[in-house]
Every structure is written in structure tokens, then in C-alpha cells.
Design an enzyme around this catalytic site. Structure first.
Site, PDB file in Angstrom:
ATOM      1  N   TYR A 143       0.844  -1.190   0.000  1.00  0.00           N
ATOM      2  CA  TYR A 143       0.000   0.000   0.000  1.00  0.00           C
ATOM      3  C   TYR A 143       0.879   1.241   0.000  1.00  0.00           C
ATOM      4  O   TYR A 143       1.810   1.349   0.803  1.00  0.00           O
ATOM      5  CB  TYR A 143      -0.933   0.017   1.217  1.00  0.00           C
ATOM      6  N   ASP A 235       9.162   2.398   0.968  1.00  0.00           N
ATOM      7  CA  ASP A 235       8.045   3.154   1.542  1.00  0.00           C
ATOM      8  C   ASP A 235       7.993   2.820   3.031  1.00  0.00           C
ATOM      9  O   ASP A 235       7.463   1.782   3.426  1.00  0.00           O
ATOM     10  CB  ASP A 235       6.737   2.787   0.839  1.00  0.00           C
ATOM     11  N   LYS A 264       3.114   9.295   8.811  1.00  0.00           N
ATOM     12  CA  LYS A 264       2.715   8.786  10.133  1.00  0.00           C
ATOM     13  C   LYS A 264       3.581   9.329  11.283  1.00  0.00           C
ATOM     14  O   LYS A 264       3.487  10.506  11.598  1.00  0.00           O
ATOM     15  CB  LYS A 264       2.624   7.266  10.078  1.00  0.00           C
TER      16      LYS A 264
END
Ligand code: PLP
Length: 448
Positions: A143, A235, A264
Site C-alpha cells: 500500500y 516506503d 505517520k
């Protein structure tokens, strides 16, 4: 446990927001999500006053939990009261950039943006601009946010948009391969090597049940990308400053990517993203280079303060020892419970991430002696090795309906808030306690 206020709020929300939510995954809870009134330590309290042990932690950003240390709160409030933002640089952006460059070995320069999605969009554009090539290789089930280049499914032969609104002609530049499959990567490089700008991967598949890389997999990716003049992009939006402490997953794995995307935790609970890497590549961003990239809110002072103070607090206190230790207690406790009650299921995760995947394939191993004790590590000598998920197809094959319709609600009824579906990972924060772990293990024992 009543939920009248949450139901009434969801009713209102349905009239004015698609699906009643601002992010698709939040609506996965049935029949409707609970609305949060406030956080408290490692817990959340919903709109009806119910208290839950919270292992979702904002889906990853809240390393410290809901109750921020005084120095972090003070820094955020000071920035907010100095006026929210300016459209011209501030010192705190330089401070956070220096902190990241000091701690993450592959990062020589960094640009801040406002979300993980924006980070991967910009990283893909940068890789294409820098190499002059079009194609990117991604992992099936990986993702990278809600963006055109990665909302792609199928395989390298037949890539297709995974969302309405993504043109087939965009999807054709994306080559999805199974995680942990070296032969599949070799094949796409044989076929398209001269036109592959980058391989983009999470170091650990952390948005799809948590799948650990096999030994040597990332070293292989490092080698084959270098050989073909393609970039390796990690990522680390989830794993950054979570796995491997302040050095991130790349330092734990010992592999140096060309570019890394962050999000995040790096914003301490506020909207954030970042692209870091080799100076020569990052310099290709405008204004020093030809790849356009800009943002009104980028490097937002309140976000920068929250991120910097969070990471500094982690550097000066026992944050990683605490969260990793509780993570290990959870995973080893779950390994025992699963061995006893659901031996075909797989406990996954590392550091402060954990999950139980409801795998069901095959007869299962004869013996669970000598299995990975604190979460699947793809260890070939583990008796479960052949039964543990290696890629997204294996995770997809697990019992998602049982997880979603039966198990999740049983945990909620015991005041434990787990991530919204079988695929999203769960997180330990600095505010969590051993009592939270014990209560949670007891709840798993009842629910599995
Ligand atoms: C969460 C996530 C993203 C997207 O970040 P947003 O801030 O939600 O846009 C991208 N990549 C990974 C690995 C993520 O976990």
C-alpha cells in the site's frame, strides 16, 4: 455497552459524507464505526463513554500514545499560538530535517509534504524525472496511499486499475509482482529493464496482514535495481521510526535504498509525509532540479514541532525498549494461544507491530516446537515455514470473513479495539501497559 451517540452521529454523517467517513477503511466496522470523544493513554473513549484498549493508534502515527508528554504538548501549543503557518520557511523545518538526516543512514536530504500519499506520489515522479524512465515495479498487496501509480492490481503482464477513475493507460506503467518472489522481479527486469524507473516497496508488507521479507530478498532488490540503473524506494510510511527505532526498518534490514518515503510517526500525530534520500537525487526536486513539487502546507510548523519533539523524546527516553518489549509480550503470548486454540493461524509482526492472520491452508505442521516464538520471520527451519503467508495472495486466502464478522466484534465486546480488518496492522504505544497486554491476551483467548 450502549452506542446511541455513535449511531446518531453516523446517521448524520451518512447524509453529508460518502459512506459517512473521510477515509474509506473507517467504514469497515459493522454495522457502523464508533465515534471517538477522546484518547487517554493507550485507550480511547467513544461518544457513548465506552473505554477501549486502543491497538489502532491512529493507524500508525501515535508512537507515544494519546497522552503526549508535557514537553511535546508544550512545543505543539507554542507553535500553534505563534500563528499556524506562514508560506515562508521556519527554523523548526531545518531542525526536523537535520534530525532525520542524522538518524537515517540513507537520507542525505529530505523534503516534507502533507501525507504519505503525497510522499509516494512525489517519490514516483522524482524517480521518473531522475531516470527518464516510465515504469515502476510494486508489490501486490503493498500500500502506498491513494494514488494513480499504485492503485493498480493484476500482474506485470496484465496490470489494471484497482479503483474507478484510474485510466488503464496509467496502470500500464505499473508492474505488480508478488512480494518475496525473486524470479518474478527478474522476469520484469528481463522484459522491461531499460524502462524501470524504480522498485517501490514497503520493507515489510505492513498494510496487508504484516508479511516479513525472506532473508536476502531486499539485498536482491538492491542488487538488481543497481544493475539496471533503477532506483530502490522503500516506503517507510508505517515502518519509519517504528521498526528499527530511529534508524527505521532499513537499518534493521541493513539495506540502503536510494529514496525513502515517510509519514505517520514523523509528524507526531499531525498530517505529514516526506521524501528522503541521496542528495543528488533529492536535488532533482524544484527549485534545484526539474521535477516540480510544491505544497502550501508543506513543512507546517505545528506538524514539524510535533514530529521533532516526538522523535527527540524517543531518542532521550526508553520509548523503543518499552513498545518493542510489549510487542514481544503480545506476539509470544499470542503464539501460545494460537498454538493451543487455532494452530493454523499465524502470528505476525515485529518491534511494536502485531497481528494474527487467520491462515487456514493445508494440514499444518506436525509439531509447533521450534516455531518462530515472537511472530513469523520466514525462517526456513521453522516447522510452520510452508504454511506462513509469503505474499498478498496468501494473506487474501485467509479467513477474512470470520475475522471481520465474528472475531472483531468479540474483541470489541471485551473493550479491545483492533484494526478495522484482517489486513491492517496493530500498534503498541509508549502509553500502553503490561496490564493492557494481559487484558488483551485474555480477550484473544476468549475470542479465538
Ligand atoms: C499509510 C500509508 C501510506 C499513505 O499515507 P497517508 O498519510 O494515509 O496518505 C502510504 N504508504 C504506506 C506504507 C502506508 O502505511
Amino acid at each position: 455497552m450502549t452506542d446511541e451517540n455513535s449511531r446518531a452521529l453516523y446517521d448524520r454523517a451518512l447524509s453529508v459524507m460518502p459512506g459517512g467517513v473521510n477515509s474509506a477503511v473507517r467504514a469497515a466496522i459493522e454495522p457502523y464505526p464508533f465515534f471517538v470523544q477522546k484518547g487517554d493513554g493507550g485507550h480511547v473513549i467513544d461518544a457513548d463513554g465506552n473505554r477501549y484498549i486502543d491497538w489502532v493508534m491512529g493507524l500508525g502515527p501515535l508512537l507515544l500514545g494519546h497522552s503526549l508528554p508535557e514537553q511535546v504538548q508544550a512545543a505543539i501549543q507554542k507553535q500553534a499560538s505563534a500563528g499556524p503557518m506562514y508560506g515562508t520557511p521556519t527554523e523548526i523545518e531545518v531542525d526536523l530535517a537535520e534530525f532525520v538526516v542524522r538518524h537515517v543512514p540513507s537520507v542525505e536530504k529530505i523534503r516534507f509534504v502533507n501525507s504519505g500519499t503525497e510522499a509516494t506520489v512525489s517519490a514516483v515522479r522524482l524517480a521518473r524525472g531522475y531516470t527518464g524512465r516510465n515504469k515502476i515495479v510494486v508489490m501486490q498487496g503493498g500500500y502506498h496511499g491513494a494514488q494513480e501509480s499504485t492503485l493498480v492490481e493484476g500482474d506485470a503482464e496484465n496490470p489494471a486499475p484497482s479503483s474507478a477513475g484510474v485510466p488503464q493507460s496509467f496502470a500500464e506503467h505499473t508492474l505488480p509482482v508478488p512480494f518475496n518472489d525473486e524470479a518474478a522481479v527478474r522476469e520484469v527486469f528481463d522484459e522491461h529493464g531499460d524502462d524501470i524507473a524504480a522498485v517501490l516497496t514497503e520493507p515489510i508488507l505492513a498494510n496487508y496482514g504484516i508479511v516479513h521479507p525472506e532473508d536476502g530478498y531486499h539485498e536482491f532488490l538492491r542488487e538488481i535495481t543497481a544493475e539496471h540503473g533503477s532506483l530502490l524506494i522503500f516506503d517507510e510510511v508505517i515502518t519509519g521510526f517504528r521498526v528499527g527505532g530511529l534508524g527505521c526498518a532499513q537499518s534493521e534490514l541493513g539495506v540502503t535504498p536510494d529514496l525513502t518515503t515517510f509519514g505517520k510517526i514523523i509528524g507526531g500525530g499531525f498530517p505529514v509525509g516526506a521524501i528522503g534520500g541521496r542528495a543528488e537525487i533529492i536535488e532533482s526536486f524544484a527549485p534545484s532540479g526539474p521535477v516540480f513539487q510544491a505544497g502550501t502546507f508543506s513543512g507546517h510548523p505545528v506538524t514539524m514541532a510535533a514530529g521533532l519533539e516526538t522523535l527527540q523524546f524517543a531518542a532521550e527516553n526508553d520509548v523503543y525498549d518499552h513498545v518493542n518489549d510489549l510487542g514481544e509480550q503480545l506476539r509470544s503470548g499470542l503464539t501460545d494461544i494460537v498454538a493451543d486454540q487455532a494452530p493454523s493461524y499465524t502470528v505476525t509482526g515485529t518491534d511494536s507491530m502485531f497481528k494474527v492472520i487467520f491462515t487456514r491452508d493445508g494440514p499444518g505442521p506436525d509439531s509447533l516446537e521450534e516455531q518462530c516464538k515472537t511472530g513469523c520471520r520466514q525462517n526456513p527451519t521453522c516447522p510452520r515455514y510452508d504454511y506462513c503467508p509469503k505474499n498478498s495472495a496468501d494473506v487474501k486466502n485467509a479467513e477474512t470473513e470470520r475475522w471481520r464478522r465474528i472475531f472483531w466484534g468479540k474483541m470489541k465486546a471485551q473493550d479491545v479495539f483492533l484494526s478495522q480488518n484482517q489486513f491492517e496492522c496493530q500498534f503498541v504505544s509508549y502509553n500502553h501497559t503490561e496490564a493492557d497486554v494481559e487484558t488483551t491476551l485474555e480477550a484473544y483467548k476468549n475470542a479465538l
